[in-house]
Design an enzyme around this catalytic site. Structure first.
Site, PDB file in Angstrom:
ATOM      1  N   LYS A   1       1.099  -0.959   0.058  1.00 27.01           N
ATOM      2  CA  LYS A   1      -0.297   0.222   0.247  1.00 27.01           C
ATOM      3  C   LYS A   1       0.979   1.729   0.025  1.00 27.01           C
ATOM      4  O   LYS A   1       0.289   2.527  -0.260  1.00 27.01           O
ATOM      5  CB  LYS A   1      -1.332   0.039   1.399  1.00 27.01           C
ATOM      6  CG  LYS A   1      -1.759  -1.291   1.484  1.00 27.01           C
ATOM      7  CD  LYS A   1      -2.946  -0.772   2.824  1.00 27.01           C
ATOM      8  CE  LYS A   1      -1.761  -1.214   3.958  1.00 27.01           C
ATOM      9  NZ  LYS A   1      -1.468  -2.235   4.419  1.00 27.01           N
TER      10      LYS A   1
ATOM     11  N   ARG B   1      -9.547   0.174   8.994  1.00 26.10           N
ATOM     12  CA  ARG B   1      -9.641  -0.798   9.249  1.00 26.10           C
ATOM     13  C   ARG B   1     -10.496  -2.006   9.704  1.00 26.10           C
ATOM     14  O   ARG B   1      -9.998  -3.173  10.219  1.00 26.10           O
ATOM     15  CB  ARG B   1      -8.652  -0.820  10.355  1.00 26.10           C
ATOM     16  CG  ARG B   1      -6.998  -0.966   9.643  1.00 26.10           C
ATOM     17  CD  ARG B   1      -5.512  -0.796  10.119  1.00 26.10           C
ATOM     18  NE  ARG B   1      -5.095  -1.514   9.944  1.00 26.10           N
ATOM     19  CZ  ARG B   1      -3.850  -1.534   9.540  1.00 26.10           C
ATOM     20  NH1 ARG B   1      -3.511   0.649   9.015  1.00 26.10           N
ATOM     21  NH2 ARG B   1      -2.393  -1.907   9.385  1.00 26.10           N
TER      22      ARG B   1
ATOM     23  N   ARG C   1      11.438  -6.626   5.436  1.00 28.22           N
ATOM     24  CA  ARG C   1      11.940  -4.768   5.242  1.00 28.22           C
ATOM     25  C   ARG C   1      12.723  -3.767   6.187  1.00 28.22           C
ATOM     26  O   ARG C   1      12.990  -4.473   6.880  1.00 28.22           O
ATOM     27  CB  ARG C   1      10.102  -4.300   5.161  1.00 28.22           C
ATOM     28  CG  ARG C   1       9.699  -2.686   4.764  1.00 28.22           C
ATOM     29  CD  ARG C   1       9.024  -2.084   4.564  1.00 28.22           C
ATOM     30  NE  ARG C   1       8.608  -2.484   6.382  1.00 28.22           N
ATOM     31  CZ  ARG C   1       6.990  -2.310   6.119  1.00 28.22           C
ATOM     32  NH1 ARG C   1       5.850  -1.895   4.978  1.00 28.22           N
ATOM     33  NH2 ARG C   1       6.218  -2.584   7.456  1.00 28.22           N
TER      34      ARG C   1
ATOM     35  N   ARG D   1      11.891  -1.382  11.050  1.00 27.15           N
ATOM     36  CA  ARG D   1      10.557  -1.203  12.043  1.00 27.15           C
ATOM     37  C   ARG D   1      10.030  -1.749  13.137  1.00 27.15           C
ATOM     38  O   ARG D   1      10.358  -2.725  12.708  1.00 27.15           O
ATOM     39  CB  ARG D   1       9.242  -1.034  11.051  1.00 27.15           C
ATOM     40  CG  ARG D   1       9.024  -0.301  10.321  1.00 27.15           C
ATOM     41  CD  ARG D   1       7.901   0.408   9.605  1.00 27.15           C
ATOM     42  NE  ARG D   1       6.270  -0.134   9.943  1.00 27.15           N
ATOM     43  CZ  ARG D   1       4.864  -0.236   9.553  1.00 27.15           C
ATOM     44  NH1 ARG D   1       5.517   0.468   7.927  1.00 27.15           N
ATOM     45  NH2 ARG D   1       4.617  -0.889   9.770  1.00 27.15           N
TER      46      ARG D   1
ATOM     47  N   ARG E   1       0.154  -8.566  13.548  1.00 26.26           N
ATOM     48  CA  ARG E   1      -0.957  -7.697  12.597  1.00 26.26           C
ATOM     49  C   ARG E   1      -1.561  -8.487  11.490  1.00 26.26           C
ATOM     50  O   ARG E   1      -2.647  -8.276  11.296  1.00 26.26           O
ATOM     51  CB  ARG E   1      -0.125  -7.035  12.157  1.00 26.26           C
ATOM     52  CG  ARG E   1       0.865  -5.809  12.625  1.00 26.26           C
ATOM     53  CD  ARG E   1       2.119  -5.611  12.541  1.00 26.26           C
ATOM     54  NE  ARG E   1       2.267  -4.616  11.221  1.00 26.26           N
ATOM     55  CZ  ARG E   1       3.291  -4.931  10.437  1.00 26.26           C
ATOM     56  NH1 ARG E   1       4.226  -4.991  10.550  1.00 26.26           N
ATOM     57  NH2 ARG E   1       3.202  -4.134   9.186  1.00 26.26           N
TER      58      ARG E   1
HETATM   59  P1  AP5 Z   1       4.879  -1.581   1.495  1.00 22.12           P
HETATM   60  O1  AP5 Z   1       4.657  -0.715   0.507  1.00 22.12           O
HETATM   61  O2  AP5 Z   1       5.819  -1.055   2.854  1.00 22.12           O
HETATM   62  O3  AP5 Z   1       3.421  -2.685   2.150  1.00 22.12           O
HETATM   63  P2  AP5 Z   1       2.681  -1.702   3.394  1.00 22.12           P
HETATM   64  O4  AP5 Z   1       1.493  -2.826   3.162  1.00 22.12           O
HETATM   65  O5  AP5 Z   1       2.674  -0.303   2.937  1.00 22.12           O
HETATM   66  O6  AP5 Z   1       2.741  -2.436   4.284  1.00 22.12           O
HETATM   67  P3  AP5 Z   1       2.864  -1.372   6.557  1.00 22.12           P
HETATM   68  O7  AP5 Z   1       3.443  -2.651   6.682  1.00 22.12           O
HETATM   69  O8  AP5 Z   1       2.856  -0.543   5.846  1.00 22.12           O
HETATM   70  O9  AP5 Z   1       0.687  -2.103   6.460  1.00 22.12           O
HETATM   71  P4  AP5 Z   1       0.313  -1.744   7.796  1.00 22.12           P
HETATM   72  O10 AP5 Z   1      -0.896  -1.854   6.832  1.00 22.12           O
HETATM   73  O11 AP5 Z   1       0.400  -3.135   8.710  1.00 22.12           O
HETATM   74  O12 AP5 Z   1       0.973  -0.902   8.184  1.00 22.12           O
HETATM   75  P5  AP5 Z   1       0.840   1.168   8.787  1.00 22.12           P
HETATM   76  O13 AP5 Z   1       2.035   1.999   9.249  1.00 22.12           O
HETATM   77  O14 AP5 Z   1      -0.727   0.961   7.974  1.00 22.12           O
HETATM   78  O15 AP5 Z   1       5.768  -2.820   1.458  1.00 22.12           O
HETATM   79  C1  AP5 Z   1       6.144  -3.739   2.031  1.00 22.12           C
HETATM   80  C2  AP5 Z   1       7.543  -4.411   1.527  1.00 22.12           C
HETATM   81  O16 AP5 Z   1       7.315  -5.328   0.585  1.00 22.12           O
HETATM   82  C3  AP5 Z   1       8.532  -3.350   1.812  1.00 22.12           C
HETATM   83  O17 AP5 Z   1       9.787  -3.951   1.477  1.00 22.12           O
HETATM   84  C4  AP5 Z   1       8.728  -3.497  -0.004  1.00 22.12           C
HETATM   85  O18 AP5 Z   1      10.069  -2.500  -0.828  1.00 22.12           O
HETATM   86  C5  AP5 Z   1       7.925  -4.018  -0.751  1.00 22.12           C
HETATM   87  N1  AP5 Z   1       6.668  -4.666  -1.779  1.00 22.12           N
HETATM   88  C6  AP5 Z   1       6.232  -3.650  -1.623  1.00 22.12           C
HETATM   89  N2  AP5 Z   1       5.627  -3.744  -3.009  1.00 22.12           N
HETATM   90  C7  AP5 Z   1       6.281  -5.623  -3.743  1.00 22.12           C
HETATM   91  C8  AP5 Z   1       5.892  -5.618  -5.113  1.00 22.12           C
HETATM   92  N3  AP5 Z   1       5.408  -5.585  -5.324  1.00 22.12           N
HETATM   93  N4  AP5 Z   1       6.749  -6.988  -5.150  1.00 22.12           N
HETATM   94  C9  AP5 Z   1       7.908  -7.325  -3.915  1.00 22.12           C
HETATM   95  N5  AP5 Z   1       8.287  -6.573  -2.876  1.00 22.12           N
HETATM   96  C10 AP5 Z   1       7.139  -5.270  -2.519  1.00 22.12           C
HETATM   97  O19 AP5 Z   1       0.400   0.531  10.287  1.00 22.12           O
HETATM   98  C11 AP5 Z   1       1.158  -0.275  11.242  1.00 22.12           C
HETATM   99  C12 AP5 Z   1       0.835  -0.053  12.734  1.00 22.12           C
HETATM  100  O20 AP5 Z   1       0.360   1.731  13.306  1.00 22.12           O
HETATM  101  C13 AP5 Z   1      -0.627  -1.017  13.122  1.00 22.12           C
HETATM  102  O21 AP5 Z   1      -0.198  -2.340  12.933  1.00 22.12           O
HETATM  103  C14 AP5 Z   1      -1.959   0.463  14.104  1.00 22.12           C
HETATM  104  O22 AP5 Z   1      -1.343  -0.377  15.809  1.00 22.12           O
HETATM  105  C15 AP5 Z   1      -1.374   1.284  13.683  1.00 22.12           C
HETATM  106  N6  AP5 Z   1      -2.350   2.039  12.607  1.00 22.12           N
HETATM  107  C16 AP5 Z   1      -2.318   2.054  11.931  1.00 22.12           C
HETATM  108  N7  AP5 Z   1      -3.913   2.397  10.638  1.00 22.12           N
HETATM  109  C17 AP5 Z   1      -4.687   2.219  11.982  1.00 22.12           C
HETATM  110  C18 AP5 Z   1      -5.716   2.448  11.989  1.00 22.12           C
HETATM  111  N8  AP5 Z   1      -6.625   2.523  10.690  1.00 22.12           N
HETATM  112  N9  AP5 Z   1      -6.643   2.002  12.832  1.00 22.12           N
HETATM  113  C19 AP5 Z   1      -5.918   1.766  13.929  1.00 22.12           C
HETATM  114  N10 AP5 Z   1      -4.951   1.690  13.974  1.00 22.12           N
HETATM  115  C20 AP5 Z   1      -3.645   1.614  13.011  1.00 22.12           C
END
Ligand code: AP5
Length: 207
Positions: free
Chosen positions: A16, A87, A121, A150, A161
């Site tokens: 994402k 979410r 990552r 991270r 997660r």
């Molecule tokens: P990346 O693009 O970073 O993936 P992502 O989907 O953004 O993953 P996140 O870990 O950031 O998502 P998340 O939803 O768990 O975390 P968030 O920060 O929102 O890609 C991942 C890896 O794969 C990278 O190394 C990249 O290079 C590689 N990659 C990407 N595409 C690829 C491809 N096509 N092929 C190969 N490799 C690839 O949330 C973190 C925490 O915050 C949550 O756990 C929660 O505690 C809190 N939080 C956030 N939002 C909320 C909410 N709305 N409500 C409550 N708590 C929340």
């Protein structure tokens, strides 16, 4: 600045963040990401404790806090790509009260790929760019040396997660399948192939 209102949704590690950056650049959109906003405010004390406590355990941060972040960000944005929210069902309801979505991009990726991507990552603390220890390391040695993992990308927290995603966010995605802007994208492809599919889907739905 573009005026497309885009939701990108999928499991942790689905890509994402990677694709949102491209969307924001290509269409001139605001990248609204609850994950980054919470990481920047990890130690802010609230009546529910700090975001850090929830994030490091892989749990959802309380709705009141994330709803407020999204409301403020969307108020000041014309077009946006919303990443990491909603979410759960209560966040969906809140979002429906403040905006309408043109496109819902669902990035679909299998569980083992997600675990590999997240545990491998590495993040550049200076630019926020994501890399991967196996598939995508920077050529520049200076950047390689400053990369960090991270706190929530350890295998144990990643599994939690993914469990939280299955329980709370998967039903949200199933409901979005009825949205007229919904499109499923094969997120297992290379980043460039995923991007080609995304661009085509957005252009078709917002032309
Ligand atoms: P990346 O693009 O970073 O993936 P992502 O989907 O953004 O993953 P996140 O870990 O950031 O998502 P998340 O939803 O768990 O975390 P968030 O920060 O929102 O890609 C991942 C890896 O794969 C990278 O190394 C990249 O290079 C590689 N990659 C990407 N595409 C690829 C491809 N096509 N092929 C190969 N490799 C690839 O949330 C973190 C925490 O915050 C949550 O756990 C929660 O505690 C809190 N939080 C956030 N939002 C909320 C909410 N709305 N409500 C409550 N708590 C929340």
């Amino acid at each position: 600045m573009g005026d497309q209102q885009i939701l990108i949704i999928g499991a942790p590690g689905a890509g994402k963040g990677t694709q949102s950056k491209r969307l924001a650049e290509e269409y001139g959109l605001e990248h609204v990401t609850t994950g980054d906003a919470l990481r920047e405010n990890k130690d802010v004390e609230t009546e529910h404790g700090t975001p850090r406590e929830y994030m490091e355990a892989g749990e959802l941060v309380p709705d009141e806090l994330v709803n407020e972040i999204v409301k403020e960000a969307l108020e000041s944005a014309d077009g946006y790509v919303l990443d990491g929210y909603p979410r759960n069902e209560s966040q969906v309801e809140y979002l429906e009260g403040i905006t309408e979505l043109d496109v819902v991009l669902h990035l679909e990726v299998g569980e083992e790929t997600l675990v590999d991507r997240l545990t491998g990552r590495r993040v550049d603390p200076e630019t926020g760019d994501n890399y991967h220890v196996e598939f995508d390391m920077p050529d520049d040695e200076e950047i390689r040396e400053r990369l960090e993992q991270r706190d929530d990308d350890t295998e144990e927290t990643v599994r939690e997660r993914l469990r939280v995603f299955e329980e709370n966010t998967k039903p949200v995605i199933e409901n979005y399948e009825d949205h007229e802007g919904y499109v499923r994208i094969d997120g297992e492809q290379s980043p460039d192939e995923v991007w080609d599919d995304i661009r085509e889907a957005v252009n078709e739905r917002t032309a």
